[in-house]
Enzyme design. Structure first.
Site, short mmCIF file in Angstrom:
data_model
loop_
_atom_site.label_atom_id
_atom_site.label_comp_id
_atom_site.label_asym_id
_atom_site.label_seq_id
_atom_site.Cartn_x
_atom_site.Cartn_y
_atom_site.Cartn_z
N ASP A 158 55.95 15.24 70.94
CA ASP A 158 56.91 16.01 70.14
C ASP A 158 57.06 17.41 70.73
O ASP A 158 56.09 18.16 70.83
CB ASP A 158 56.42 16.09 68.70
CG ASP A 158 57.50 16.56 67.74
OD1 ASP A 158 58.37 17.34 68.15
OD2 ASP A 158 57.45 16.17 66.56
N ASP A 172 43.11 6.45 78.86
CA ASP A 172 42.89 5.29 77.99
C ASP A 172 42.58 4.03 78.80
O ASP A 172 42.52 2.93 78.26
CB ASP A 172 44.09 5.04 77.09
CG ASP A 172 45.35 4.72 77.87
OD1 ASP A 172 45.39 4.99 79.09
OD2 ASP A 172 46.31 4.20 77.27
N SER A 178 60.37 15.56 60.13
CA SER A 178 60.59 16.95 60.51
C SER A 178 60.58 17.83 59.26
O SER A 178 59.60 17.84 58.52
CB SER A 178 61.88 17.08 61.31
OG SER A 178 61.96 18.33 61.94
N HIS A 214 60.19 13.77 69.10
CA HIS A 214 60.35 14.26 67.73
C HIS A 214 61.01 13.20 66.85
O HIS A 214 62.21 12.95 66.95
CB HIS A 214 61.18 15.53 67.72
CG HIS A 214 61.23 16.21 66.39
ND1 HIS A 214 60.09 16.55 65.68
CD2 HIS A 214 62.26 16.62 65.62
CE1 HIS A 214 60.43 17.14 64.56
NE2 HIS A 214 61.75 17.18 64.50
N ASP A 231 47.17 10.44 82.51
CA ASP A 231 47.72 9.12 82.18
C ASP A 231 46.65 8.05 81.99
O ASP A 231 46.75 7.19 81.12
CB ASP A 231 48.71 8.69 83.27
CG ASP A 231 49.49 7.44 82.88
OD1 ASP A 231 49.35 6.97 81.74
OD2 ASP A 231 50.27 6.94 83.72
#
Length: 528
Positions: A401, A253, A182, A439, A250
């Site tokens: 994040d 991938d 951060s 985060h 979703d």
């Protein structure tokens, strides 16, 4: 046991014989040490066991160490408090720098404990003020304290800590590392850019390095949600948003598992959530759709020029997600609202009465850059000095994040590659994007990969170990195995999923057979 009584044990390091180090002098004598702009107020040898409860309540099994407390005063208005901890025995010859989150304001004892117990000399600082991490009132009328927070405190501490370590052991650290997230990630990149001689290896997690634009965007986002009361999105609607996002993204991938591998591959349209009948918690009104679209798109100038990336879709409703960071429990109660308004009140305009309702994206972004960019931003892509001395840099960022948009890390990494060239950049920098991570940690995806502090495992599973292997042996990390625990707060709890993190721009691709909870069934491949 006195440090001089410790028995030397021979170990191998890159084919050389090295020795776990013992102290060359008594800890208490360091109180008399004279260093530039430094006052040492206390130096004491701490016996093994538990440190003062007020300092580290959970640290119950610390080794004996030398504890040095002091103050740095590089300017007339500086008052940088620091602590340096050095094992009395079995020092591994390394120094671990410790960073700060938010607006800093406190010594990071938690990460110092981790470093000390793993054999490192370590140090931390409050960066020149004492306050809560979301409080920047200390900066009002104190430009030198802003410089200390911006970059000077960490550098001055590093120089001082290395000098104290050399005095205590009779030799300087053979390797020095810095790892933080951060604001700490901003500190990490600031070190690589401004002070490349300080560290051999650096890990920058979720870096807030484009500080002025990040916090301008924080206010821009708050305006999108709050300028019109009808635009505010209450936290109770976040589950509907996340559900719609997962439905659309979703499986990009090839695996439907509640985690979006690469959100940039999915272009989510917030209009699918618009209410067609009466408003409920499961849909958004037209003004709320407009606000949500702005949050995903990022801030833009009045002529449409992008100023900072938006948030990536995914993780909106999770604990530690959009609720605390973006929407807040009520209007004007989010963390990003606090960070943004504190920045403009106390750093940019030096006016505690500044009102966010007067925010103009062009004006505030320009003034923020003019006044604060040179002190707070760590966006310089030119790392040739860091590379020239053999420095290695790893950047990581969680795709979910809710504090710092993940695309910012990609933007900085790509700027370094563009400046250095692809081949040159490959020799000293890597970026790892972490699907489903919030985060610095947490989130729906595997989020434990040794990203905090010094190594806690092997180079295949620990980012810290991978960095040290890269520094010592020249082997760059291309894949790190991340683990998802049953309880993210307890790293000893059961591992329920593993997944490889691939060096950007590669992503983890399912091979088509075997459990999708096992990293062995994935390979690093180009995104489609």
């Amino acid at each position: 046991m006195h440090p001089r009584s410790v028995r030397f044990v021979t170990v191998s390091f890159l084919g050389l014989l090295v020795f776990p180090c013992q102290a060359a002098q008594d800890c208490e004598s360091l109180a008399k040490l004279s260093l530039p702009a430094t006052t040492i107020s206390r130096a004491e040898s701490v016996p093994p066991g538990k440190l003062e409860p007020a300092i580290a309540q959970t640290a119950t099994d610390l080794p004996s160490f030398c504890r040095v407390l002091g103050t740095l005063k590089p300017s007339g208005d500086s008052n940088i408090q620091f602590e340096i901890w050095m094992p009395n025995s079995n020092w591994n010859g390394k120094y671990q720098g410790v960073g700060n989150g938010g607006y800093a304001g406190a010594i990071n004892y938690g990460e110092m404990v981790v470093a000390l117990t793993r054999g490192y000399a370590t140090a931390s600082t409050d960066t020149g003020h004492q306050a809560d991490g979301i409080d920047a009132t200390w900066a009002l009328g104190h430009p030198e304290k802003i410089v200390d927070f911006g970059h000077r405190a960490i550098h001055q501490l590093t120089v001082t800590a290395k000098s104290v370590t050399r005095e205590f052991y009779g030799e300087a650290p053979r390797r020095s590392y810095f790892n933080s997230c951060s604001n700490g990630g901003r500190q990490a990149l600031m070190e690589a850019q401004r002070y490349p001689e300080d560290f051999d290896g650096i890990i920058a997690g979720a870096p807030a390095n484009y500080w002025t634009h990040l916090l301008s965007t924080a206010v821009w986002n708050s305006s999108a949600l709050l300028a019109d009361p009808a635009s505010y999105i209450p936290a109770k609607k976040l589950p509907a948003i996340e559900s719609a996002v997962l439905s659309a993204c979703d499986a990009t991938d090839g695996v439907t598992d509640g985690v979006i591998e690469d959100p940039s591959l999915c272009h989510f349209d917030a209009h699918v959530l618009e209410c067609h009948d009466a408003e409920t918690d499961h849909c958004l009104t037209a003004p709320q759709v407009t606000a949500l679209t702005k949050l995903y798109s990022g801030s833009r100038s009045s002529n449409g020029k992008p100023l900072f990336p938006g948030y990536s879709p995914g993780g909106e409703a999770e604990d530690g997600g959009w609720g605390p960071w973006i929407t807040g429990a009520a209007p004007e109660k989010s963390l990003m609202f606090a960070f943004g308004t504190q920045f403009y009140k106390n750093m940019v305009f030096n006016n505690a009465a500044w009102d966010f309702h007067t925010y103009d994206v062009d004006r505030e972004t320009k003034i923020g850059d003019q006044k604060m960019a040179a002190v707070l931003n760590a966006t310089n892509p030119d790392l040739k000095r860091f590379k020239a001395r053999g420095g290695k840099l790893i950047v990581y960022h969680g795709w979910s994040d809710a504090a710092i948009p993940a695309l910012n890390a990609i933007d900085y990494y790509q700027s370094v590659v563009a400046k250095s060239g692809v081949k040159e950049a490959a020799g000293f920098v890597r970026l790892f994007m972490v699907p489903g991570m919030q985060h610095c940690g947490g989130g729906a995806g595997p989020n434990d990969f040794g990203q905090s502090g010094p190594p806690n495992g092997d180079a295949e599973h620990s980012l810290g170990a991978a960095l040290e292997k890269w520094v010592d042996q020249g082997t760059a990390p291309e894949r790190i195995i991340a683990a998802k625990h049953k309880d993210d707060r307890d790293p000893k709890s059961e591992v329920v999923r593993t997944r490889p993190l691939c060096a950007y721009p590669l992503i983890a691709r399912y091979k088509g057979q075997g459990s999708t909870d096992d990293a062995a069934n994935f390979e690093c491949a180009k995104a489609r």
